[in-house]
Write an enzyme that holds these catalytic residues in place. Structure first.
Site, PDB file in Angstrom:
ATOM      1  N   GLU A 106     -11.637  25.161 -77.071  1.00  0.00           N
ATOM      2  CA  GLU A 106     -12.661  25.772 -77.715  1.00  0.00           C
ATOM      3  C   GLU A 106     -12.318  24.715 -79.366  1.00  0.00           C
ATOM      4  O   GLU A 106     -12.921  24.747 -80.242  1.00  0.00           O
ATOM      5  CB  GLU A 106     -12.071  26.606 -78.576  1.00  0.00           C
ATOM      6  CG  GLU A 106     -12.196  27.905 -76.468  1.00  0.00           C
ATOM      7  CD  GLU A 106     -11.266  27.533 -75.981  1.00  0.00           C
ATOM      8  OE1 GLU A 106     -10.896  28.484 -75.294  1.00  0.00           O
ATOM      9  OE2 GLU A 106     -10.692  26.817 -75.814  1.00  0.00           O
ATOM     10  N   ALA A 128     -17.398  31.280 -73.567  1.00  0.00           N
ATOM     11  CA  ALA A 128     -18.217  31.855 -74.671  1.00  0.00           C
ATOM     12  C   ALA A 128     -19.510  31.743 -74.238  1.00  0.00           C
ATOM     13  O   ALA A 128     -19.665  30.266 -74.215  1.00  0.00           O
ATOM     14  CB  ALA A 128     -17.653  31.774 -75.562  1.00  0.00           C
ATOM     15  N   GLY A 176     -13.355  30.096 -72.407  1.00  0.00           N
ATOM     16  CA  GLY A 176     -12.720  32.080 -72.165  1.00  0.00           C
ATOM     17  C   GLY A 176     -13.016  31.571 -70.851  1.00  0.00           C
ATOM     18  O   GLY A 176     -12.237  32.635 -69.743  1.00  0.00           O
TER      19      GLY A 176
END
Length: 266
Positions: A140, A72, A117
């Protein structure tokens, strides 16, 4: 080979006879970090490819020399208010589900960094081809979130619950050799050959019946997580969808006539 651009950051190439399509992540200045604009483009490209009956296989690649996708766009995320983040969520999900729900076989060609991602985009594919420069992981929790592009569900389906938990909870990066050993990637190739090998694999897949490919993928995906009896019912429904198709008739005829099939695709 024809090319079509979806927004600024996604390029779709159709190879040779058009049966293999390449979805190329093309945001080199940000190592393919997925911004809202890029997520929309990935979703739009997947929608178009899914509706194209000439496409039999999709290969997800990167134009960046050192990365498949770093995940991301955290710079963009840092600028969003809570309300904007809520509105952005379906946009982001659209990119990952777009790849995951493609009705044809999908192959990821991974080199360099495939993190967060970025790795989730690869996990959404049916087969991951990686070269020896690949570094994968779901980091993450190290920035206060969780894998939200399918990682908590797709990774344990690949490597089991305990291994997925170890990788997600430690947020560690895994280099190519170990990634291959753990089953995080499926095919390990020499540096710089991931795209070439993925396209070659896709071409072998794409030589087969388009009706059969779509039905087989549907059975594989829908049967995941079901008990054996229910899974066999899914398989039977997929068999019935192809048993009376033009592709089945042509395939049997071509076999008996000792010639290459000319698939009608219906």
């Amino acid at each position: 080979m024809s090319e079509e651009r979806f927004g600024e950051f996604v390029l779709v190439r159709r190879h040779e006879d058009g049966h293999v399509a390449e979805l190329a992540l093309d945001r080199p200045k940000a190592m393919n970090a997925v911004s809202s604009e890029m997520a929309r483009s990935i979703g739009a490209a997947c929608a178009a490819l899914g509706e194209d009956r000439d496409v039999r296989v999709v290969v997800v690649t990167s134009t960046h020399e050192r990365a498949f996708c770093v995940g991301a766009d955290l710079k963009e995320r840092n600028s969003l208010t809570d309300a904007e983040l809520v509105r952005q969520r379906p946009v982001a999900r659209g990119a990952y589900t777009g790849v995951l729900e493609l009705p044809v076989p999908t192959v990821a060609a991974v080199h360099g960094f495939a993190l967060g991602g970025g790795f989730e985009l690869a996990l959404a594919c049916d087969v991951i081809v990686a070269d020896r420069t690949a570094v994968v992981g779901l980091p993450e929790v190290s920035v206060g979130v969780i894998p939200g592009g399918g990682g908590t569900q797709l990774l344990p389906r690949r490597v089991g619950a305990a291994r997925a938990a170890e990788l997600i909870f430690t947020a560690r990066r895994v280099e190519a050799a170990e990634a291959s050993e753990l089953g995080l990637v499926d095919v390990l190739v020499e540096a710089g050959r991931d795209r070439e090998e993925a396209l070659a694999l896709a071409a072998r897949m794409g030589a087969n019946s388009p009706v059969g490919l779509r039905a087989a993928k549907r059975a594989l995906r829908l049967g995941q997580g079901l008990d054996l009896r229910a899974g066999l019912e899914v398989e039977d429904a997929a068999w019935r969808a192809v048993a009376f198709s033009g592709d089945r008739a042509e395939g049997v005829a071509a076999f008996n006539e000792k010639r290459a099939p000319r698939w009608p695709g219906e």
